[in-house]
Design an enzyme around this catalytic site. Structure first.
Site, PDB file in Angstrom:
ATOM      1  N   GLU A 170      -6.482  -0.208 -22.287  1.00 41.96           N
ATOM      2  CA  GLU A 170      -6.953  -0.007 -20.906  1.00 41.96           C
ATOM      3  C   GLU A 170      -5.802   0.288 -19.948  1.00 41.96           C
ATOM      4  O   GLU A 170      -5.605  -0.430 -18.970  1.00 41.96           O
ATOM      5  CB  GLU A 170      -7.688  -1.267 -20.428  1.00 41.96           C
ATOM      6  N   ARG A 218       2.477  -2.396  -2.129  1.00 40.65           N
ATOM      7  CA  ARG A 218       3.057  -3.212  -3.203  1.00 40.65           C
ATOM      8  C   ARG A 218       4.354  -3.936  -2.798  1.00 40.65           C
ATOM      9  O   ARG A 218       4.525  -5.113  -3.127  1.00 40.65           O
ATOM     10  CB  ARG A 218       3.293  -2.369  -4.464  1.00 40.65           C
ATOM     11  N   CYS A 264       2.831  -3.056  12.819  1.00 42.66           N
ATOM     12  CA  CYS A 264       3.264  -4.179  13.638  1.00 42.66           C
ATOM     13  C   CYS A 264       3.280  -5.477  12.836  1.00 42.66           C
ATOM     14  O   CYS A 264       2.437  -6.348  13.021  1.00 42.66           O
ATOM     15  CB  CYS A 264       2.297  -4.262  14.822  1.00 42.66           C
ATOM     16  N   GLU A 265       4.186  -5.593  11.886  1.00 44.03           N
ATOM     17  CA  GLU A 265       4.319  -6.732  10.964  1.00 44.03           C
ATOM     18  C   GLU A 265       5.734  -6.707  10.421  1.00 44.03           C
ATOM     19  O   GLU A 265       6.188  -5.642   9.986  1.00 44.03           O
ATOM     20  CB  GLU A 265       3.437  -6.532   9.715  1.00 44.03           C
ATOM     21  N   GLY A 276      -1.597  -3.042 -19.178  1.00 40.20           N
ATOM     22  CA  GLY A 276      -0.492  -3.907 -18.798  1.00 40.20           C
ATOM     23  C   GLY A 276       0.904  -3.397 -19.033  1.00 40.20           C
ATOM     24  O   GLY A 276       1.878  -4.035 -18.600  1.00 40.20           O
TER      25      GLY A 276
HETATM   26  N1  LLP Z   1      -7.627  -4.003 -17.721  1.00 34.37           N
HETATM   27  C1  LLP Z   1      -7.852  -5.049 -16.928  1.00 34.37           C
HETATM   28  C2  LLP Z   1      -8.888  -5.998 -17.288  1.00 34.37           C
HETATM   29  C3  LLP Z   1      -7.093  -5.229 -15.768  1.00 34.37           C
HETATM   30  O1  LLP Z   1      -7.317  -6.294 -14.994  1.00 34.37           O
HETATM   31  C4  LLP Z   1      -6.081  -4.307 -15.447  1.00 34.37           C
HETATM   32  C5  LLP Z   1      -5.263  -4.469 -14.243  1.00 34.37           C
HETATM   33  C6  LLP Z   1      -5.886  -3.202 -16.299  1.00 34.37           C
HETATM   34  C7  LLP Z   1      -6.670  -3.085 -17.439  1.00 34.37           C
HETATM   35  C8  LLP Z   1      -4.828  -2.166 -16.057  1.00 34.37           C
HETATM   36  O2  LLP Z   1      -3.567  -2.737 -16.123  1.00 34.37           O
HETATM   37  P1  LLP Z   1      -2.242  -1.817 -16.023  1.00 34.37           P
HETATM   38  O3  LLP Z   1      -2.158  -0.997 -17.298  1.00 34.37           O
HETATM   39  O4  LLP Z   1      -2.389  -0.962 -14.849  1.00 34.37           O
HETATM   40  O5  LLP Z   1      -1.133  -2.782 -15.892  1.00 34.37           O
HETATM   41  N2  LLP Z   1      -2.153  -4.378  -7.893  1.00 34.37           N
HETATM   42  C9  LLP Z   1      -1.194  -4.743  -8.916  1.00 34.37           C
HETATM   43  C10 LLP Z   1      -1.728  -4.537 -10.298  1.00 34.37           C
HETATM   44  C11 LLP Z   1      -3.002  -5.305 -10.592  1.00 34.37           C
HETATM   45  C12 LLP Z   1      -3.485  -5.033 -11.983  1.00 34.37           C
HETATM   46  C13 LLP Z   1      -4.733  -5.750 -12.247  1.00 34.37           C
HETATM   47  N3  LLP Z   1      -5.318  -5.501 -13.504  1.00 34.37           N
HETATM   48  C14 LLP Z   1       0.078  -3.939  -8.682  1.00 34.37           C
HETATM   49  O6  LLP Z   1       0.157  -3.191  -7.717  1.00 34.37           O
HETATM   50  O7  LLP Z   1       1.048  -4.057  -9.433  1.00 34.37           O
END
Ligand code: LLP
Length: 493
Positions: A352, A391, A421-422, A316
């Site tokens: 993670e 994004r 086309c959007e 996160g």
């Molecule tokens: N662990 C879990 C359970 C998750 O659901 C996620 C991301 C991560 C780890 C990794 O999180 P990070 O460190 O990357 O923030 N598509 C969205 C992001 C969706 C993230 C979903 N979960 C975007 O483009 O910003």
């Protein structure tokens, strides 16, 4: 294409670098002294150096420590940066030189050194604690990138059986993986148990499915209970996951039911707790608040007689998408909020990270198709689009955009849009840039996480090729998809 030619091409030899250095003869690429001001500094009417020093000073004042990784000594950059000649570089290679070597456009370009540095920042932050880092493969599932992270010592965090198999193909030790998700399928659970992955329990039915899968293959399942700390991560609603009303994790009020049920199933081994608050988090106290809540759950579960070992606080951490030197918590800031608590309780900490591992290690490199004006809006039309990079369209996310070379074109305000086309097809809005010419290069920065991984073939814009700079050389790490790939899916129908 012949990747060997690219790997051995002009980027490997310093003599050919000299040709990129307008004033310095044989100086190595990227070490030219200033001949042209950097484009972003030019926009503000200041020299590169004064801009950089101003930002450095401001940032240093604010955080009292090191400066943003984006503010580099000219020409000595790690990752993506503007050289003293005003051109954009990645790891000492000029992006416009790379563009002449790469037959594809748009394409994703990565810095292997930046990925390494990002991993090492986590490893250093966790030093002295029992831990493992699980790279969230969902952020980017490029196989050479996964292999590289594995070779550095990373574990993997997975959200599908296919991701688990891809992680195995990339060489990850599957006993150092975590299988997440609110809708894990029985076949995926059997695979995960068979491979010895840690599995996060997300709901009552998920626990029953895990118990069934364990019995089906007569193997113990190591599980973590995913708890919602109910701490607001203060991010876009689509990437907030740890609130009480989230679709992820258990109802905390039912914790006792989960513990009782685990006790009844000899093949379930309760190994720890998990939480994931959300993504793009930029305030470290949010992690601290959540970790404290999680520690209380650990104590409660241990008091019930379970010898749990793992505290997984998810991913996160945000990154500096705006590239203006904002203070973004580092892995060390994150870990230090809970270091003592984790050590005192003898826990093994799992993180993670996805975005903070790979996000700033890439840019989408596009070619300008043309410039137009409608009403009071100016548009730069490029060949990349929401198909390649979703994004901005999906979350209204900001990713910094720059031209790859200095331009004498008039400064103006543009929306940067693709050919799809959007009207939702945009990469950036209201950006001040020099007016480019058709054929000029334009990059969308910080495209390593959730960009290629979320690319589609909408409008039959095929998913782009990927390249990285590794040991100073450009190498292809994925071929671009072709129309033929698409047509093959229909063979025999
Ligand atoms: N662990 C879990 C359970 C998750 O659901 C996620 C991301 C991560 C780890 C990794 O999180 P990070 O460190 O990357 O923030 N598509 C969205 C992001 C969706 C993230 C979903 N979960 C975007 O483009 O910003």
């Amino acid at each position: 294409m012949d990747t060997g030619r690219i790997a051995r091409g002009m980027f490997a030899s310093s003599s050919s670098h000299a040709s990129s250095c307008p004033t310095m003869g044989a100086a190595p690429l990227g070490l030219c002294r200033p001949s042209v001001k950097a484009s972003s500094a030019r926009q503000q009417g200041r020299s590169w150096r004064s801009t950089a020093m101003h930002v450095q000073a401001t940032v240093a004042e604010r955080i009292g420590t090191s400066v943003s990784p984006y503010i580099q000594e000219p020409g000595k950059g790690l990752g993506f940066y503007t050289g003293t000649d005003g051109h954009l570089y990645v790891d000492n290679l000029r992006i416009d030189d790379i563009r002449t070597q790469v037959p594809d456009s748009p394409f994703y370009l990565y810095s292997q050194d930046r990925i390494t540095a990002n991993f090492k920042a986590y490893a250093a932050a966790l030093d002295g604690l029992d831990h493992f880092v699980g790279y969230a493969v969902k952020a980017n599932n490029n196989l050479p990138i996964m292999r590289h992270l594995q070779s550095l010592g990373s574990g993997a965090v997975l959200v599908s059986g296919n991701e688990l198999q891809a992680a195995e193909a990339a060489g990850f030790d599957t006993t150092r993986t975590i299988f997440n998700g609110n809708g894990k399928l029985p076949a995926e659970l059997r695979l995960a148990i068979d491979k010895g992955a840690l599995i996060n329990v997300d709901s009552e039915f998920d626990l029953e499915n895990i118990a069934e899968a364990a019995k089906a293959i007569d193997k113990a399942a190591r599980i973590l209970i995913r708890i919602n700390p109910d701490v607001d991560p203060q991010v876009h609603a689509y990437v907030s996951t740890g609130l009480a009303n989230s679709k992820f994790g258990i109802r905390n009020s039912h914790l006792q039911w989960f513990l009782d049920r685990v006790r009844q199933e000899p093949l379930l081994e309760l190994a720890g707790v998990h939480s994931h608050l959300g993504s793009t988090i930029t305030k470290v106290d949010i992690f601290r608040d959540a970790a404290r809540i999680m520690i209380r759950f650990v104590e409660k579960i241990r008091a019930e007689g379970f010898d749990i070992k793992y505290l997984n606080i998810g991913g996160g951490l945000g990154i500096d998408y705006y590239r203006r030197g904002d203070k973004i918590p580092s892995p060390a800031d994150l870990v230090n909020t809970v270091r003592d608590l984790v050590a005192d309780l003898g826990l093994t900490m799992i993180l993670e990270p996805g975005r903070s591992m790979i996000g700033n290690a890439s840019a989408l490199v596009n070619t300008v198709t043309g410039v137009k004006t409608n009403g009071n809006k100016n548009f730069i039309v490029v060949d990349g689009s929401m198909s390649a990079l979703l994004r901005p369209s999906l979350y209204d996310a900001y990713q910094h955009i720059e031209l790859t070379a200095p331009s004498s074109g008039k400064q103006d305000t543009f929306d940067i849009v693709g050919p799809v086309c959007e009207s939702a097809d945009f990469l950036g809005k209201d950006r001040t840039l020099a007016t480019p010419k058709a054929g000029d290069g334009l990059v969308v920065h910080d495209a390593g996480a959730y960009c290629m991984a979320m690319a589609s073939t909408y409008n039959l814009k095929m998913r782009p090729a990927e390249y990285w700079v590794s040991n100073g050389e450009l190498k292809q790490i994925r071929r671009g998809e072709t129309l033929q790939d698409h047509l093959q899916l229909f063979e025999g129908f």
